[in-house]
Design a protein around this motif. Structure first.
Motif, PDB file in Angstrom:
ATOM      1  N   VAL A   1       0.843  -1.203   0.000  1.00  0.00           N
ATOM      2  CA  VAL A   1       0.000   0.000   0.000  1.00  0.00           C
ATOM      3  C   VAL A   1       0.876   1.251   0.000  1.00  0.00           C
ATOM      4  O   VAL A   1       0.665   2.175  -0.794  1.00  0.00           O
ATOM      5  N   PHE A   2       1.886   1.280   0.865  1.00  0.00           N
ATOM      6  CA  PHE A   2       2.703   2.488   0.952  1.00  0.00           C
ATOM      7  C   PHE A   2       3.658   2.626  -0.232  1.00  0.00           C
ATOM      8  O   PHE A   2       4.025   3.751  -0.596  1.00  0.00           O
ATOM      9  N   ALA A   3       3.988   1.530  -0.884  1.00  0.00           N
ATOM     10  CA  ALA A   3       4.767   1.625  -2.127  1.00  0.00           C
ATOM     11  C   ALA A   3       3.919   2.251  -3.234  1.00  0.00           C
ATOM     12  O   ALA A   3       4.445   2.974  -4.091  1.00  0.00           O
ATOM     13  N   LYS A   4       2.598   2.019  -3.212  1.00  0.00           N
ATOM     14  CA  LYS A   4       1.700   2.667  -4.182  1.00  0.00           C
ATOM     15  C   LYS A   4       1.540   4.151  -3.871  1.00  0.00           C
ATOM     16  O   LYS A   4       1.421   4.975  -4.781  1.00  0.00           O
ATOM     17  N   ILE A   5       1.521   4.482  -2.601  1.00  0.00           N
ATOM     18  CA  ILE A   5       1.343   5.878  -2.171  1.00  0.00           C
ATOM     19  C   ILE A   5       2.612   6.693  -2.443  1.00  0.00           C
ATOM     20  O   ILE A   5       2.534   7.879  -2.779  1.00  0.00           O
ATOM     21  N   LEU A   6       3.760   6.075  -2.331  1.00  0.00           N
ATOM     22  CA  LEU A   6       5.054   6.768  -2.404  1.00  0.00           C
ATOM     23  C   LEU A   6       5.222   7.678  -3.623  1.00  0.00           C
ATOM     24  O   LEU A   6       5.548   8.864  -3.457  1.00  0.00           O
ATOM     25  N   PRO A   7       5.010   7.221  -4.855  1.00  0.00           N
ATOM     26  CA  PRO A   7       5.248   8.134  -5.991  1.00  0.00           C
ATOM     27  C   PRO A   7       4.314   9.344  -5.995  1.00  0.00           C
ATOM     28  O   PRO A   7       4.707  10.434  -6.422  1.00  0.00           O
TER      29      PRO A   7
END
Length: 175
Positions: free
Chosen positions: A133-139
Motif C-alpha cells: 500500500v505504501f509503495a503505491k502511495i510513495l510516488p
C-alpha cells in the motif's frame, strides 16, 4: 524526539502501535484531502488543476489505507471525531496567511511523510500488505512534495521551516 529508525522500530514492536499508526494515516489522508480541496478555492487559477489532483490522490490513499484497515480487522476511525488538527498542523495553520506560505507548509509536510513512507515501504520487517500500500502511495507523495515546492518560493519555504520544526516537535519526531 524519535528518529525514523526509532519510530519504525516502535510501530513494528507493537501490534497496537502499528494499528494506531495505520488509523492515523487513514485520518491524515482524509483530512489532507479536505484541507487541500479548500486550498484550491483560494489558489491562483494556474495551480488549481494540480491542487485538485493532489486532493484526489489523498482521497485515493485514504481508500487504500481504509481497505488495509478492513482486511486487517481494524475498525475504520470516525474522522469527524478525530482531532487531526491538534498535532502537526495546529500551530501552523494560523500562520499561513498567504498562498505561498501554505504551499511551502505543504511542501514541508509532504517531505516529512516521505521519510517515513520510504522507510516503511522498504523495510522487509513490515508486513507485505502494508509495504505494498505504501509503495503505491510513495510516488504520489513524491509528486506532491515537488508540486507544492513548485507553487511556492525558496523564501516562503525558509519562512515556514520554523513552523514545520514546531510541528515535528509536537509529533515527537526528527526530520
Amino acid at each position: 524526539m524519535k528518529t525514523t529508525e526509532q519510530w519504525l522500530d516502535g510501530i513494528l514492536s507493537s501490534k497496537a502501535e502499528l494499528d494506531h499508526w495505520l488509523e492515523r494515516q487513514y485520518i491524515g489522508e482524509l483530512t489532507a484531502a479536505k484541507r487541500i480541496r479548500a486550498l484550491a478555492d483560494t489558489a491562483p487559477e494556474k495551480f488549481k488543476p494540480v491542487i485538485n489532483r493532489i486532493a484526489g490522490d489523498e482521497t485515493q490513499h485514504a481508500f487504500w489505507v481504509g481497505m488495509l484497515l478492513k482486511t486487517r480487522g481494524i475498525n475504520i476511525p470516525n474522522v469527524d471525531k478525530a482531532d487531526a488538527e491538534a498535532r502537526y498542523w495546529k500551530p501552523i495553520l494560523s500562520e499561513l496567511d498567504t498562498f505561498e506560505k501554505t504551499a511551502a507548509a505543504g511542501h514541508h509536510a509532504e517531505g516529512m511523510r516521505l521519510i517515513r513512507i520510504r522507510a516503511l515501504a522498504a523495510d522487509e520487517r513490515v508486513d507485505s500488505d502494508i509495504r505494498e500500500v505504501f509503495a503505491k502511495i510513495l510516488p504520489d507523495e513524491e509528486f506532491h512534495e515537488r508540486a507544492f515546492g513548485a507553487m511556492t518560493s525558496k523564501e516562503a519555504i525558509e519562512v515556514t521551516r520554523n513552523l514545520h520544526e514546531l510541528g515535528l516537535e509536537l509529533l515527537g519526531l526528527e526530520a
